[in-house]
Write a protein that holds these residues in place. Structure first.
Motif, PDB file in Angstrom:
ATOM      1  N   SER A 296       0.824  -1.199   0.000  1.00  0.00           N
ATOM      2  CA  SER A 296       0.000   0.000   0.000  1.00  0.00           C
ATOM      3  C   SER A 296       0.862   1.255   0.000  1.00  0.00           C
ATOM      4  CB  SER A 296      -0.914   0.009   1.223  1.00  0.00           C
ATOM      5  OG  SER A 296      -1.648   1.219   1.297  1.00  0.00           O
ATOM      6  N   LYS A 297       0.430   2.264  -0.751  1.00  0.00           N
ATOM      7  CA  LYS A 297       1.097   3.571  -0.771  1.00  0.00           C
ATOM      8  C   LYS A 297       0.145   4.677  -0.321  1.00  0.00           C
ATOM      9  CE  LYS A 297       3.878   4.612  -4.123  1.00  0.00           C
ATOM     10  NZ  LYS A 297       4.365   4.930  -5.478  1.00  0.00           N
ATOM     11  N   VAL A 303       1.770  -0.474  -4.874  1.00  0.00           N
ATOM     12  CA  VAL A 303       2.740  -1.125  -5.754  1.00  0.00           C
ATOM     13  C   VAL A 303       2.313  -2.581  -5.878  1.00  0.00           C
ATOM     14  CG1 VAL A 303       5.119  -1.899  -6.026  1.00  0.00           C
ATOM     15  CG2 VAL A 303       4.650   0.396  -5.144  1.00  0.00           C
ATOM     16  N   VAL A 304       2.047  -3.031  -7.080  1.00  0.00           N
ATOM     17  CA  VAL A 304       1.674  -4.419  -7.336  1.00  0.00           C
ATOM     18  C   VAL A 304       2.889  -5.130  -7.912  1.00  0.00           C
ATOM     19  CG1 VAL A 304       0.204  -5.953  -8.702  1.00  0.00           C
ATOM     20  CG2 VAL A 304      -0.758  -3.898  -7.650  1.00  0.00           C
ATOM     21  N   TYR A 305       3.140  -6.323  -7.407  1.00  0.00           N
ATOM     22  CA  TYR A 305       4.374  -7.014  -7.794  1.00  0.00           C
ATOM     23  C   TYR A 305       4.122  -8.505  -8.008  1.00  0.00           C
ATOM     24  CZ  TYR A 305       4.336  -8.330  -2.834  1.00  0.00           C
ATOM     25  OH  TYR A 305       3.969  -8.819  -1.598  1.00  0.00           O
ATOM     26  N   VAL A 348      -3.373   0.771 -10.882  1.00  0.00           N
ATOM     27  CA  VAL A 348      -2.982  -0.628 -10.718  1.00  0.00           C
ATOM     28  C   VAL A 348      -3.625  -1.241  -9.476  1.00  0.00           C
ATOM     29  CG1 VAL A 348      -0.879  -0.265  -9.348  1.00  0.00           C
ATOM     30  CG2 VAL A 348      -1.011  -2.209 -10.891  1.00  0.00           C
ATOM     31  N   GLU A 349      -3.871  -0.419  -8.446  1.00  0.00           N
ATOM     32  CA  GLU A 349      -4.541  -0.944  -7.260  1.00  0.00           C
ATOM     33  C   GLU A 349      -5.963  -1.375  -7.608  1.00  0.00           C
ATOM     34  OE1 GLU A 349      -4.897   0.099  -2.569  1.00  0.00           O
ATOM     35  OE2 GLU A 349      -5.159   1.762  -3.963  1.00  0.00           O
ATOM     36  N   ALA A 350      -6.615  -0.595  -8.431  1.00  0.00           N
ATOM     37  CA  ALA A 350      -7.972  -0.938  -8.844  1.00  0.00           C
ATOM     38  C   ALA A 350      -8.007  -2.218  -9.676  1.00  0.00           C
ATOM     39  CB  ALA A 350      -8.579   0.218  -9.640  1.00  0.00           C
ATOM     40  N   ALA A 351      -6.909  -2.496 -10.389  1.00  0.00           N
ATOM     41  CA  ALA A 351      -6.842  -3.672 -11.260  1.00  0.00           C
ATOM     42  C   ALA A 351      -6.251  -4.889 -10.555  1.00  0.00           C
ATOM     43  CB  ALA A 351      -6.028  -3.343 -12.508  1.00  0.00           C
TER      44      ALA A 351
END
Length: 417
Positions: A296-297, A303-305, A348-351
């Motif tokens: 989480s930011k 950040v998705v990894y 990217v968080e939404a996805a």
């Protein structure tokens, strides 16, 4: 002159070294090595003085540590003992209560006496400088004074904890000593080679070594990382191109030491050598990007990894521990969470849920790590490969004043976008 044109003072001079310090993980054999070296040198050196620390065992369990005076081996002083109920005033390291008073009464006269120029060839021994011993401020002061006073016809042999705070880091950077990290694989080699170094010091007053580099602050234009082979890039790059804000700057990667040290005249060559030595005992391993996770930011999203798992399971932890021991300023955290960033931000968080549903596992072999850099003056510059460091002690491939992009990938990264 750095790769990017900055002017720096050259530090590729020599220094006068009059001691050897051995470090390594607990149980690797530091005390045993020192005892063997003392035994080897006792016929040639008239006086060996100082102290060693030995385990105290009862019913095959370690219950404490004793100090032994090398000049009077029958004298044993208790340094620490296990205690299930320490007092609030006790000084403790783990389960052990440290007898600071007994330690200082025994050790301080020995160390202070070491600072007196000897009348005959002498080997000075301190085993060890670690968490327990550094609970004593007078001992810390005495060690600093001793290091600052090279003695004619004397050599210093000591052991030092692998990681134990700021004084240990300062000690390891001392110009007065050569630091050697022991492992099960190299301890016999060093048991054989260290005595001749100590004899040379005693004979000549010191020996010349390359000067250490000054303390450098890590920078975000330099990293030590794992880079997957280009053959597995397409599905990773398809996501990164859409979701990663620095897609143009970074190739797919798993940072190990980031930020890393900057380059000054000759420093990267030295860093590559140190990286290679640190990774000698790390062997090639298999990585599977089996799922995705996120950091989480806050208001900036996440950040998705891709989450890597290693086979053997401890391969990442071992690599990080080895590199952290050599470059502690680049590895502030004791725990390491490997990750390969796929995207960042609110989009990217939404996805993220879609990432989880559609992710397909990606596997590759890790045979080397990469030293990557970019031009700090050019915000649009991509990272480039400056060195390829094989695992298991292979010969590094280092590019001075250039990069290895074409050799590694066939093209600069910018051409692969």
């Amino acid at each position: 002159q750095s790769t990017w044109g900055f002017q720096f003072i050259s530090f590729r001079s020599t220094r006068k070294m009059w001691g050897v310090a051995v470090t390594g993980t607990p149980g690797v054999g530091k005390t045993t090595l020192i005892q063997n070296i003392c035994q080897t040198l006792s016929p040639q050196i008239p006086l060996i003085k100082g102290f060693i620390t030995e385990e105290v065992r009862q019913n095959n369990h370690r219950i404490g540590f004793d100090l032994i005076d090398l000049s009077h081996p029958a004298i044993r002083v208790p340094l620490a003992r296990v205690s299930d109920r320490p007092q609030s005033t006790d000084k403790c390291v783990g389960r052990f209560v440290v007898n600071i008073t007994a330690f200082e009464e025994f050790v301080l006269p020995l160390v202070r006496d070491m600072a007196t120029p000897p009348a005959q060839p002498t080997l000075l021994v301190i085993d060890e400088i670690g968490k327990m011993e550094l609970l004593s401020a007078p001992f810390t002061t005495a060690i600093k004074q001793l290091l600052a006073t090279p003695l004619p016809t004397a050599a210093l042999l000591c052991s030092v904890a692998l990681n134990s705070g700021s004084f240990i880091s300062e000690f390891k950077r001392s110009k007065s000593i050569e630091l050697i990290e022991l492992s099960v694989q190299n301890r016999n080699q060093h048991t054989a080679s260290i005595p001749s170094k100590l004899q040379e010091i005693i004979k000549n007053g010191s020996i010349a070594l390359p000067s250490p580099l000054p303390v450098l602050e890590p920078v975000y234009t330099s990293t030590v990382a794992i880079v997957p082979p280009v053959s597995v890039w397409p599905p990773i790059q398809a996501l990164r191109k859409q979701y990663h804000s620095v897609y143009n700057r970074w190739m797919p990667h798993i940072n190990i030491l980031y930020p890393f040290l900057p380059e000054i005249d000759g420093s990267f060559e030295i860093h590559v050598q140190n990286l290679s030595k640190a990774l000698t005992d790390c062997h090639p391993f298999h990585v599977e990007l089996s799922g995705v996770g996120k950091f989480s930011k806050g208001n900036s999203g996440a950040v998705v990894y891709a989450a890597p798992t290693a086979t053997p399971a401890k391969a990442f932890d071992q690599m990080y521990a080895k590199l952290r021991a050599v470059f502690p300023e680049c590895a502030k955290k004791s725990q390491f969470t490997p990750h390969l960033t796929l995207g960042d931000g609110t989009q990217v968080e939404a996805a993220f849920a879609e990432f989880q549903r559609n992710w397909q596992s990606i596997s590759f072999q890790v045979n080397e790590v990469y030293l990557l850099t970019r031009d700090p003056r050019n915000k649009l510059d991509s990272f480039h490969v400056r060195a390829v460091i094989p695992l298991s002690g292979g010969t590094p491939n280092y590019a001075n004043q250039s990069n290895l992009d074409v050799l590694v990938w066939g093209h600069p990264y910018a051409d692969l976008l």
